[in-house]
Design a protein around this motif. Structure first.
Motif, short mmCIF file in Angstrom:
data_model
loop_
_atom_site.label_atom_id
_atom_site.label_comp_id
_atom_site.label_asym_id
_atom_site.label_seq_id
_atom_site.Cartn_x
_atom_site.Cartn_y
_atom_site.Cartn_z
N PRO A 2 0.76 -1.08 0.07
CA PRO A 2 -0.06 0.07 0.04
C PRO A 2 0.86 1.35 -0.13
O PRO A 2 1.95 1.19 0.49
CB PRO A 2 -0.75 -0.05 1.28
CG PRO A 2 -0.59 -1.49 1.81
CD PRO A 2 0.70 -2.07 1.18
N VAL A 3 0.49 2.17 -0.47
CA VAL A 3 1.15 3.49 -0.91
C VAL A 3 0.83 4.42 0.26
O VAL A 3 1.30 5.21 0.88
CB VAL A 3 0.99 4.01 -2.23
CG1 VAL A 3 1.52 5.52 -2.12
CG2 VAL A 3 1.52 3.44 -3.13
N TYR A 4 -0.52 4.54 0.52
CA TYR A 4 -1.16 5.44 1.46
C TYR A 4 -1.07 4.93 3.00
O TYR A 4 -2.15 3.63 3.04
CB TYR A 4 -2.77 5.75 0.90
CG TYR A 4 -2.65 6.83 -0.38
CD1 TYR A 4 -2.25 8.01 -0.24
CD2 TYR A 4 -2.88 5.91 -1.52
CE1 TYR A 4 -2.22 8.62 -1.37
CE2 TYR A 4 -2.76 6.87 -2.76
CZ TYR A 4 -2.44 8.06 -2.57
OH TYR A 4 -2.32 8.79 -3.91
N LEU A 5 -0.68 5.39 3.89
CA LEU A 5 -0.79 5.10 5.17
C LEU A 5 -1.28 6.06 5.88
O LEU A 5 -0.70 7.29 5.92
CB LEU A 5 0.89 4.89 5.56
CG LEU A 5 1.41 3.77 4.84
CD1 LEU A 5 3.12 3.86 5.32
CD2 LEU A 5 1.06 2.31 4.96
N THR A 6 -2.56 6.01 6.29
CA THR A 6 -3.06 7.02 6.95
C THR A 6 -3.15 6.67 8.35
O THR A 6 -3.53 5.71 8.70
CB THR A 6 -4.53 7.20 6.39
OG1 THR A 6 -5.30 6.34 6.18
CG2 THR A 6 -4.52 7.84 4.78
N GLY A 53 -0.03 -10.38 -5.34
CA GLY A 53 -0.42 -10.17 -3.93
C GLY A 53 -0.38 -8.77 -3.73
O GLY A 53 -0.16 -8.23 -2.42
N ILE A 54 -0.31 -7.80 -4.66
CA ILE A 54 -0.38 -6.60 -4.56
C ILE A 54 -1.61 -5.68 -4.19
O ILE A 54 -2.61 -6.24 -5.18
CB ILE A 54 0.28 -5.82 -5.53
CG1 ILE A 54 2.09 -6.38 -5.84
CG2 ILE A 54 0.55 -4.31 -5.45
CD1 ILE A 54 2.68 -5.89 -7.01
N ASP A 55 -1.91 -4.95 -3.18
CA ASP A 55 -3.09 -4.45 -3.01
C ASP A 55 -3.45 -3.53 -4.29
O ASP A 55 -2.77 -2.66 -4.69
CB ASP A 55 -2.92 -3.42 -1.80
CG ASP A 55 -4.29 -2.71 -1.46
OD1 ASP A 55 -5.62 -3.43 -1.98
OD2 ASP A 55 -4.20 -1.84 -0.62
N THR A 56 -4.69 -3.86 -4.77
CA THR A 56 -5.31 -3.21 -5.87
C THR A 56 -6.06 -1.92 -5.58
O THR A 56 -6.37 -1.17 -6.44
CB THR A 56 -6.03 -4.16 -6.87
OG1 THR A 56 -6.75 -4.70 -5.94
CG2 THR A 56 -4.98 -5.12 -7.45
N THR A 57 -6.33 -1.72 -4.51
CA THR A 57 -7.17 -0.50 -3.79
C THR A 57 -6.80 0.62 -4.51
O THR A 57 -7.42 1.51 -4.85
CB THR A 57 -7.27 -0.56 -2.42
OG1 THR A 57 -7.65 -1.89 -2.01
CG2 THR A 57 -8.22 0.68 -1.91
N PRO A 58 -5.23 1.06 -4.28
CA PRO A 58 -4.88 2.41 -4.72
C PRO A 58 -5.16 2.66 -6.21
O PRO A 58 -5.28 3.76 -6.86
CB PRO A 58 -3.57 2.36 -4.80
CG PRO A 58 -3.20 1.44 -3.57
CD PRO A 58 -4.19 0.50 -3.56
N LEU A 59 -5.37 1.56 -7.36
CA LEU A 59 -5.52 1.60 -8.53
C LEU A 59 -6.85 2.32 -8.69
O LEU A 59 -7.10 2.91 -9.73
CB LEU A 59 -5.32 0.47 -9.28
CG LEU A 59 -5.39 0.43 -10.73
CD1 LEU A 59 -4.35 1.38 -11.27
CD2 LEU A 59 -5.12 -0.89 -11.39
N THR A 60 -7.75 2.17 -7.80
CA THR A 60 -9.13 2.82 -8.00
C THR A 60 -9.27 4.03 -7.50
O THR A 60 -10.46 4.40 -7.65
CB THR A 60 -10.07 1.74 -7.10
OG1 THR A 60 -9.85 1.73 -5.97
CG2 THR A 60 -10.06 0.18 -7.71
N PHE A 61 -8.20 4.75 -7.14
CA PHE A 61 -8.51 6.03 -6.56
C PHE A 61 -7.79 7.10 -7.78
O PHE A 61 -6.59 6.79 -7.91
CB PHE A 61 -7.82 6.26 -5.42
CG PHE A 61 -8.64 5.64 -4.21
CD1 PHE A 61 -9.70 6.10 -3.80
CD2 PHE A 61 -8.33 4.57 -3.46
CE1 PHE A 61 -10.73 5.42 -2.61
CE2 PHE A 61 -8.76 3.92 -2.42
CZ PHE A 61 -10.11 4.17 -2.01
#
Length: 113
Positions: A2-6, A53-61
């Motif tokens: 993940p790139v976004y660590l909030t 196994g890479i999180d694909t969530t950031p690709l949707t933002f």
């Protein structure tokens, strides 16, 4: 990865919660592959990411480095369809790295990635 660590933090006195993290606000959700400029490339990147196994969530933002790299790949590469699978993925990964470093230009950067 993940790139976004909030993290949430309370501001003193006001009681409001604010978000802080690495990079910009991830932006709006961009929808599925059928709503993308090049659905086949979007699906290719998405499936490779999931397979490894890479999180694909950031690709949707819309403001994520991953999505910016995808948009660059499909809009700024006239010969994209002529590239083999490995070359397309390599270009996407390098563009993601470029955008995740806040697109810092150097003397070696002629244009966006």
């Amino acid at each position: 990865i993940p790139v976004y660590l909030t993290t949430s933090s309370k501001s003193s006195g006001s009681g409001s919660t604010s978000e802080s993290g690495i990079g910009e606000d991830p932006g709006e959700t961009v929808g599925d592959a059928t709503e993308q400029p090049n659905p086949a490339i979007y699906e290719e990147i998405f499936s490779v990411s999931e397979r490894h196994g890479i999180d694909t969530t950031p690709l949707t933002f819309s403001n994520s480095p991953q999505y910016n790299a995808y948009r660059w790949l499909v809009t700024q590469n006239a010969n994209l369809e002529e590239y083999d699978h490995s070359t397309r993925i390599q270009r996407y990964i390098l563009a993601t790295l470029f955008y995740s470093t806040n697109a810092v230009k150097t003397i070696y950067t002629l244009q966006d990635p």
